[in-house]
Design a protein around this motif. Structure first.
Motif, short mmCIF file in Angstrom:
data_model
loop_
_atom_site.label_atom_id
_atom_site.label_comp_id
_atom_site.label_asym_id
_atom_site.label_seq_id
_atom_site.Cartn_x
_atom_site.Cartn_y
_atom_site.Cartn_z
N ASP A 195 26.26 20.55 76.60
CA ASP A 195 25.65 19.81 75.49
C ASP A 195 24.16 20.11 75.42
O ASP A 195 23.32 19.34 75.89
CB ASP A 195 25.90 18.32 75.66
CG ASP A 195 25.56 17.54 74.42
OD1 ASP A 195 25.04 18.14 73.46
OD2 ASP A 195 25.81 16.33 74.40
N ILE A 196 23.82 21.22 74.83
CA ILE A 196 22.43 21.67 74.76
C ILE A 196 21.60 20.76 73.86
O ILE A 196 20.44 20.48 74.14
CB ILE A 196 22.36 23.13 74.28
CG1 ILE A 196 22.87 24.04 75.38
CG2 ILE A 196 20.96 23.53 73.89
CD1 ILE A 196 22.85 25.49 75.06
N LEU A 197 22.19 20.27 72.79
CA LEU A 197 21.43 19.44 71.86
C LEU A 197 20.88 18.19 72.54
O LEU A 197 19.72 17.83 72.34
CB LEU A 197 22.30 19.05 70.67
CG LEU A 197 21.63 18.20 69.60
CD1 LEU A 197 20.41 18.93 69.03
CD2 LEU A 197 22.60 17.86 68.50
N VAL A 198 21.68 17.56 73.38
CA VAL A 198 21.22 16.36 74.09
C VAL A 198 20.05 16.71 75.00
O VAL A 198 19.05 16.00 75.04
CB VAL A 198 22.37 15.72 74.90
CG1 VAL A 198 21.84 14.62 75.82
CG2 VAL A 198 23.43 15.17 73.98
N THR A 199 20.15 17.82 75.70
CA THR A 199 19.07 18.23 76.59
C THR A 199 17.80 18.51 75.81
O THR A 199 16.71 18.11 76.21
CB THR A 199 19.47 19.47 77.40
OG1 THR A 199 20.64 19.15 78.15
CG2 THR A 199 18.36 19.90 78.33
#
Length: 71
Positions: free
Chosen positions: A53-57
């Motif tokens: 989950d790159i967006l959350v990071t």
């Protein structure tokens, strides 16, 4: 190193750019955070990579950067 590698990825750079942050500005802000905060950020990057989950990071990174900016 983990944080720097993450920030250098094209997806991360694009998301930060959309938020109005240049690579240089992000690098300077990351350099100014404490060792403890940097370790927490690196842990979050690793957890996001494991979960995919790159967006959350990216959002967490942006949040941390803006919090630092306000201090």
């Amino acid at each position: 190193e983990k944080v720097a590698n993450f920030i250098s990825q094209p997806d991360a750079r694009e998301q930060l750019k959309q938020k109005g942050l240049s690579e240089e500005e992000v690098s300077l802000r990351i350099a100014s955070i404490s060792e403890k905060e940097l370790k927490q950020l690196a842990t979050q990057v690793e957890q996001a990579r494991a979960g995919g989950d790159i967006l959350v990071t990216i959002l967490l990174i942006v949040l941390i950067i803006f919090l630092i900016k306000r201090i």
